[in-house]
Write an enzyme that holds these catalytic residues in place. Structure first.
Site, PDB file in Angstrom:
ATOM      1  N   SER A  10     -22.747 -14.779 -77.560  1.00 20.50           N
ATOM      2  CA  SER A  10     -23.776 -15.057 -76.547  1.00 20.50           C
ATOM      3  C   SER A  10     -25.187 -14.980 -77.113  1.00 20.50           C
ATOM      4  O   SER A  10     -26.151 -15.272 -76.411  1.00 20.50           O
ATOM      5  CB  SER A  10     -23.649 -14.083 -75.369  1.00 20.50           C
ATOM      6  N   GLY A  11     -25.317 -14.608 -78.372  1.00 19.71           N
ATOM      7  CA  GLY A  11     -26.640 -14.456 -78.976  1.00 19.71           C
ATOM      8  C   GLY A  11     -27.228 -15.773 -79.452  1.00 19.71           C
ATOM      9  O   GLY A  11     -26.569 -16.818 -79.474  1.00 19.71           O
ATOM     10  N   ARG A  33     -19.902  -8.646 -75.392  1.00 19.63           N
ATOM     11  CA  ARG A  33     -19.902  -7.273 -74.892  1.00 19.63           C
ATOM     12  C   ARG A  33     -19.356  -7.209 -73.477  1.00 19.63           C
ATOM     13  O   ARG A  33     -18.798  -6.188 -73.060  1.00 19.63           O
ATOM     14  CB  ARG A  33     -21.307  -6.692 -74.951  1.00 19.63           C
ATOM     15  N   ALA A  83     -23.034 -10.387 -84.596  1.00 17.44           N
ATOM     16  CA  ALA A  83     -23.494  -9.435 -83.579  1.00 17.44           C
ATOM     17  C   ALA A  83     -24.167  -8.242 -84.234  1.00 17.44           C
ATOM     18  O   ALA A  83     -23.735  -7.749 -85.276  1.00 17.44           O
ATOM     19  CB  ALA A  83     -22.313  -8.960 -82.740  1.00 17.44           C
ATOM     20  N   SER A  84     -25.253  -7.792 -83.607  1.00 13.32           N
ATOM     21  CA  SER A  84     -25.970  -6.634 -84.128  1.00 13.32           C
ATOM     22  C   SER A  84     -26.787  -6.011 -83.017  1.00 13.32           C
ATOM     23  O   SER A  84     -27.386  -6.738 -82.214  1.00 13.32           O
ATOM     24  CB  SER A  84     -26.895  -7.042 -85.272  1.00 13.32           C
ATOM     25  N   TYR A 131     -38.533  -4.353 -97.893  1.00 13.06           N
ATOM     26  CA  TYR A 131     -39.413  -3.352 -97.285  1.00 13.06           C
ATOM     27  C   TYR A 131     -39.349  -2.030 -98.035  1.00 13.06           C
ATOM     28  O   TYR A 131     -38.434  -1.762 -98.805  1.00 13.06           O
ATOM     29  CB  TYR A 131     -39.040  -3.138 -95.818  1.00 13.06           C
ATOM     30  N   TYR A 156     -35.421  -0.002 -87.181  1.00 16.32           N
ATOM     31  CA  TYR A 156     -34.615  -1.231 -87.207  1.00 16.32           C
ATOM     32  C   TYR A 156     -34.431  -1.718 -88.637  1.00 16.32           C
ATOM     33  O   TYR A 156     -33.317  -2.099 -89.039  1.00 16.32           O
ATOM     34  CB  TYR A 156     -35.265  -2.325 -86.361  1.00 16.32           C
ATOM     35  N   LYS A 160     -30.705  -2.056 -90.811  1.00 20.98           N
ATOM     36  CA  LYS A 160     -30.135  -3.241 -91.450  1.00 20.98           C
ATOM     37  C   LYS A 160     -29.771  -2.954 -92.899  1.00 20.98           C
ATOM     38  O   LYS A 160     -28.713  -3.401 -93.378  1.00 20.98           O
ATOM     39  CB  LYS A 160     -31.116  -4.401 -91.374  1.00 20.98           C
TER      40      LYS A 160
END
Length: 342
Positions: A10-11, A33, A83-84, A131, A156, A160
């Site tokens: 659904s993303g 979900r 998914a995440s 980063y 966040y 990852k």
């Protein structure tokens, strides 16, 4: 043709990936979900013009629970783990993001291994690459890893990096020969198919609605969602991709000011509210003391992170759209679907 499990159907990226898999003739299993989202996915696939939508099977499975994953993985040839968890706001503790991201990835990998899946393509992020390093005139590649203990690493971003590291460790120690490929996209733009889209698109939304009155001195790398979906499928099928990471980006970084000017130039009246002024960094730092949502952006002010997409281009014959095309496609779809009033 293969039977492919796509997690998070659904993303924003998941729906585009399913559409491309169907266009290529594959059969798709996808996880949601909640099965209440099935109708939303069907509408998005229809909007994308995907053929053979009857070739999609749906399973309810959440990254925070073991329930449903073994059933979803049963009988599939490949898994695209897209998914995440993504934060709606800054968590009180970083483990509220790190643990679900890490454990969710391991949960999917374990189910795939138990089902005899040959290859898993994991959607990681540039957040796992570029980063936590001191500012330097360098170009990041797939050999680089985010320093999770470095300066300015938000929860966040750390989640990852930790999740991808855990996935590679699993493959080495418990994978039993299953192959892994990681895709590391930058900010994902491109045409939205419904009200669920990436956080990057919210930048475009804020510009078009006038909520962003001045462009902050922030630079971002961009990539079109259709190209990220294409790269996942190429990584799924290429014999040479096993055990590799691939950065997904269009080209040079662009500033928020450049994005706003592109919108004004290409969309005309529809982008009349896009900012023409830049907000000075010192003002944003001052305001961040009183505005919590600005605090995450302060470490990024004036920072330009460059990265290379040569590996994906050369090894997988990947050819992404331009920054400008990705940005304009985002805006066009928001206008066309009437999502600017949300």
């Amino acid at each position: 043709m293969a039977n492919v499990l796509v997690t998070g159907g659904s993303g924003f990226l998941g729906s585009h990936t399913i559409a491309q898999l169907l266009t290529s003739g594959h059969t798709v299993t996808t996880t949601l979900r909640s099965m209440k989202r099935k109708a939303d996915v069907e509408r998005m696939l229809a909007r994308a013009g995907a053929p053979g939508r009857e070739r999609v099977s749906y399973f309810e499975a959440d990254l925070g629970s073991d329930d449903g994953w073994e059933q979803a993985a049963d009988g599939v040839d490949h898994v695209l783990h897209i998914a995440s968890p993504f934060p709606g706001s800054r968590p009180k503790h970083e483990n509220e993001l790190i643990i679900p991201a890490r454990d969710g990835a391991l949960r999917v990998l374990r189910a795939a291994r138990n089902a005899g899946v040959k290859r898993v393509v994991l959607t990681s992020s540039f957040a796992a690459v570029g980063y936590g390093h001191a500012p330097a005139d360098r170009v990041f590649t797939e050999d680089d890893w985010t320093n999770v203990d470095g300066p300015g690493v938000a929860p966040y971003i750390k989640s990852k990096a930790v999740a991808e590291r855990a996935a590679w460790d699993f493959i080495e120690t418990e994978g039993q020969g299953m192959e892994l490929v990681a895709i590391n996209p930058v900010g994902i733009f491109g045409p939205v198919l419904g009200p669920d889209y990436s956080s990057s698109i919210r930048i475009i939304h804020a510009m078009l609605t006038g909520d962003m009155r001045a462009a902050p001195p922030i630079w971002t790398n961009t990539v079109d969602v259709r190209d990220v979906a294409d790269l996942h499928i190429k990584a799924m099928t290429s014999p040479d991709a096993a055990g590799q990471r691939y950065l997904a980006l269009a080209g040079e970084p662009v500033s928020f000011q450049q994005i706003a000017l592109t919108l004004r130039s290409r969309l005309g009246e529809a982008a009349a509210k896009a900012p023409t002024r830049s907000a000075p960094a010192w003002l944003l730092r001052l305001l961040s003391a009183f505005t919590p949502q600005l605090r995450e952006t302060v470490p990024q002010l004036g920072v330009v992170r460059r990265a290379a997409n040569a590996k994906a281009r050369e090894q997988l014959d990947w050819s992404p759209r331009s920054n400008e095309d990705a940005v304009v496609a985002s805006a066009d779809s928001l206008v066309r679907l009437g999502l600017l009033a949300d």
